[in-house]
Design a protein around this motif. Sequence first.
Motif: not given
Length: 464
Positions: A10-11, A17-18, A35-37, A48-49
């Motif tokens: 995520l851009h 963030l990956s 970043a955390d689920r 790639f977003g």
Amino acid sequence: MTTIYEVEHLHQPDGWLSPGYLEVDAGGTILSVRADRPGGPVHHLAGFGVPGLSNLHSHAFQRVLAGRTEFVTAARAEDNLWTWRKEMYRTVDRLTPEDYEAIAALVYLEMLQFGMTAVCEFHYVHHQPGGLRYANAAEMSDRLIAAASRTGVGMTILPVLYAHGGIGKPVVDTQKRFVHSVDDYLKLLDTLRGRRTANRNLQVGLALHSLRAVAADEAKAALAGMRAMDPQARLHIHVSETTHEVDEVQAGLGARPVQWLLDNIGLGPEWCLVHATHLDDSEIAGAAASGAVAGLCPLTEATMGDGFFPLVEWHDAGGNWGIGTDSHYSTSTAEELRILECGKRLELRRRNVIARSEADGRETHSGRLLFDIALAGGEQCSAQGGGALVAGRRADLVILDPNSPVLLGHGPQTALDAWILGGTRNPVRDVMVAGRWVIQGGRHADEERILGNYLAAVARLKSR
């Protein structure tokens, strides 16, 4: 009700963030990025977003001219913007509201498929041939708004004030469809502002066609009227596209175009200076410092033979810029940015022309830099509310397919370099505008009908 998307990469304004988790509310606004689920169900998106770009300059109807003016004759041995304009006027004379909407819908579909989620439509074909008004004074504007609504692209409509055929010259017959008095022009703006109630992705700004087509007192009156309606309105103008224009304005107004604007109108972050190809050092310094955006249309400027924008000097002066597709020889994000960068590489005979090394030794990647600058400049010109995948912004999300040949084997560090400066395939797979998926698997739900309507419009134009 909210939806949470797990995006593989995520851009973010400062990196990636990956994976990244994007929470979007029912109104299409980003509520959170993390970043955390989170708990609860998530929708996984491989690839790639990136944020959707705003296309900062469009003349939608000119799409039908692409590929139809690439010839010379004995009578047209020297071909440039002005000879091309004659062909454009012939098209204008035959254009109906139905044609206008059909052509615009195709253009906006193409923009979405290349990852552009908003368009600034610089719209000057207002009236019937010969200048007779439509019963609905906003007829042609409404057709553009309808095309944007059908496709799902966000629109910043910029009705154009056009009053003269050159400095001190009357309009010719082929320009009469463009012309308003200042009072009638402001009435049109007010009418279109009322359309926003039914269209949450619509913004209304002001466009002065050029200093050739609008006199100083007309420009000042129109700007005052617009600012009284909306002090935050975006303001656009064609400026310094050709050396011919620079010479005419200097002879008629006593200064080069951008310098005249700086001295007599004042520029600021609400301004988009479309093209701005031919600037001297003083204009670069003054306009860059004002916060105005240079509205670059690299492929159109190339096909017209306009010249090279002083990209390096503008960048080094801290100037903002974005990209538009103007006459739509292409609507590709990558192609516009590639010719901008690589054209300067050819001219300067070096690589990575605006990338500068970081003080801490980190790499600066040209693809990422070009994309991020165009992203910010486009949002500044459109005021659409997107431009970044952060909380509070409109949820405009573009998913680049990692299995596209362009991106095979790439991670987030080089993905944008590969897209912008690499292969020829379009890796855009899915596109969301304001929380709604409008492109999935590269396709639009209404694509077949949009293509059919465009073909019918082209047939009608040929028959007239």
